[in-house]
Design an enzyme around this catalytic site. Structure first.
Site, mmCIF file in Angstrom:
data_model
loop_
_atom_site.group_PDB
_atom_site.id
_atom_site.type_symbol
_atom_site.label_atom_id
_atom_site.label_comp_id
_atom_site.label_asym_id
_atom_site.label_seq_id
_atom_site.Cartn_x
_atom_site.Cartn_y
_atom_site.Cartn_z
ATOM 1 C CG HIS A 80 5.001 12.747 -12.925
ATOM 2 N ND1 HIS A 80 3.904 12.077 -12.431
ATOM 3 C CD2 HIS A 80 5.985 12.548 -12.013
ATOM 4 C CE1 HIS A 80 4.226 11.504 -11.277
ATOM 5 N NE2 HIS A 80 5.480 11.768 -11.009
ATOM 6 C CB VAL A 100 -0.871 4.265 4.576
ATOM 7 C CG1 VAL A 100 -0.854 4.684 3.123
ATOM 8 C CG2 VAL A 100 0.081 3.112 4.824
ATOM 9 C CG LEU A 147 10.006 11.651 5.629
ATOM 10 C CD1 LEU A 147 8.840 10.841 6.199
ATOM 11 C CD2 LEU A 147 10.649 12.511 6.717
ATOM 12 C CG ASP A 171 2.329 15.683 -4.745
ATOM 13 O OD1 ASP A 171 2.498 16.704 -5.440
ATOM 14 O OD2 ASP A 171 2.775 14.564 -5.053
ATOM 15 C CE1 TYR A 193 3.039 9.455 -8.224
ATOM 16 C CE2 TYR A 193 1.882 10.815 -6.639
ATOM 17 C CZ TYR A 193 3.025 10.531 -7.370
ATOM 18 O OH TYR A 193 4.131 11.329 -7.213
ATOM 19 C CE LYS A 227 2.879 5.796 1.168
ATOM 20 N NZ LYS A 227 3.643 4.541 1.220
ATOM 21 C CG ASN A 285 5.403 12.264 8.877
ATOM 22 O OD1 ASN A 285 6.247 12.023 9.739
ATOM 23 N ND2 ASN A 285 5.088 11.399 7.924
ATOM 24 C CE LYS A 310 3.637 15.119 -8.487
ATOM 25 N NZ LYS A 310 2.968 14.103 -7.677
#
Ligand code: NAD
Length: 282
Positions: free
Chosen positions: A112, A237, A194, A46, A51, A235, A245, A76
């Site tokens: 969006h 990193v 989350l 996504d 972004y 998400k 997850n 989006k």
């Protein structure tokens, strides 16, 4: 190895119920982060024009060696306030996203934000209908739309959005909106599933259930979503968390666990972390 169930959207397309979100991942890091997620087994990504990481995402997709039909890529339209969004502007923005992603089609294209004060989302949606008909987006949908916005789309256009991607987590469970989605055949996709990794993951109600199952708080919250039928796009990193997850298909919450998590968001309207779509325009 990929145990992620698919949700059948109202246009017949199958969408993985769990994907990887890349908001706030800088473009230069996106290739590595998305690459790690694809290696771990995620097949849905996504992103969004705003972004600024469609290019890095596209590089990771190209480098993965995965067949295009194994992947589900969402982006989006940033229908920001700097211009008036007519058909040509929407098509140009879509072309730009495809070029950055190095793709000839996306799996899901979303508006969006509704920005209801500008009264242009129905016109934008009509161009989305055209994009869907062209096959350059297999599915089209919306994000941050309220019941009243969905009502307008239904009254003034033909196509029902496949998905509405909205803020949703145990502290902000969106019961009313989920009921509207169920009525209209719109899939519910949870952003910040989350709760952005903040207070939610430290609450005793959450950590007690996590301890009981020998799982992390994040995994318990993701199970709550999955068992409610939500599509989720957590998400991270951090490679270990990216894998953690996704590792949520080897256990199940009991009815009592779900009820305890439901209770966190009961009463009043729950607690939003992000902007209110009724007012958001910048
Ligand atoms: P999230 O709820 O997915 O939380 C992410 C944060 O939680 C991480 O930055 C990290 O700090 C923490 N975290 C992640 N995994 C963890 C783990 N296993 N254990 C402990 N902490 C962990 O929040 P998000 O990034 O806001 O939302 C997910 C995705 O939703 C975004 O990346 C984006 O793709 C999408 N999104 C969409 C909109 C929209 O307007 N449509 C808005 C916000 C986000």
């Amino acid at each position: 190895m990929n145990q992620v169930p698919a949700i059948k959207l109202n246009d017949g397309t199958l969408m993985p119920q769990l994907g990887y979100g890349v908001w706030q991942v800088p473009d230069a890091e996106a290739e590595r982060a998305v690459g790690t997620a694809l290696e771990a087994g995620y097949r849905s990504i996504d992103t969004a024009a705003i972004y600024g990481n469609e290019a890095g995402t596209g590089k990771a997709v190209a480098a993965s060696g995965l067949a295009r039909e194994e992947l589900f890529v969402t982006t989006k339209l940033w229908n920001g306030p700097k211009q008036k969004w007519g058909r040509d502007q929407v098509l140009r923005a879509f072309d730009d996203s495809l070029a950055k992603l190095r793709l000839d089609h996306v799996d899901l294209y979303l508006i969006h934000w509704p920005r209801p004060m500008r009264d242009d989302f129905v016109a934008i949606w009509k161009t989305f209908e055209e994009i869907a008909a062209s096959g350059r987006a297999r599915s089209v949908g919306v994000s941050n739309f309220r019941p009243a916005d969905l009502e307008r789309i239904a009254a003034e256009s033909e196509l029902v959005p496949a998905v509405n991607q909205v803020e949703l987590h145990p502290l902000f469970p969106q019961a009313e909106l989920r009921a509207v989605h169920a009525e209209r055949g719109i899939a519910t996709e949870a952003w910040s599933p989350l709760g952005q990794g903040k207070e939610l993951l430290t609450l005793p109600a959450v950590t007690a259930i996590a301890d009981k199952h020998g799982r992390s708080a994040a995994q318990v919250v993701l199970r709550w979503h999955l068992q409610h039928g939500n599509i989720v796009i957590p998400k991270s990193v951090t490679p270990a968390r990216i894998r953690e997850n996704l590792d949520v298909f080897g256990f199940e919450l009991e009815a009592g666990d779900i009820a305890a998590l439901d209770a966190l968001g009961a009463g009043a309207a729950g607690r939003r972390i992000g902007p209110d779509p009724a007012a958001f325009d910048v």
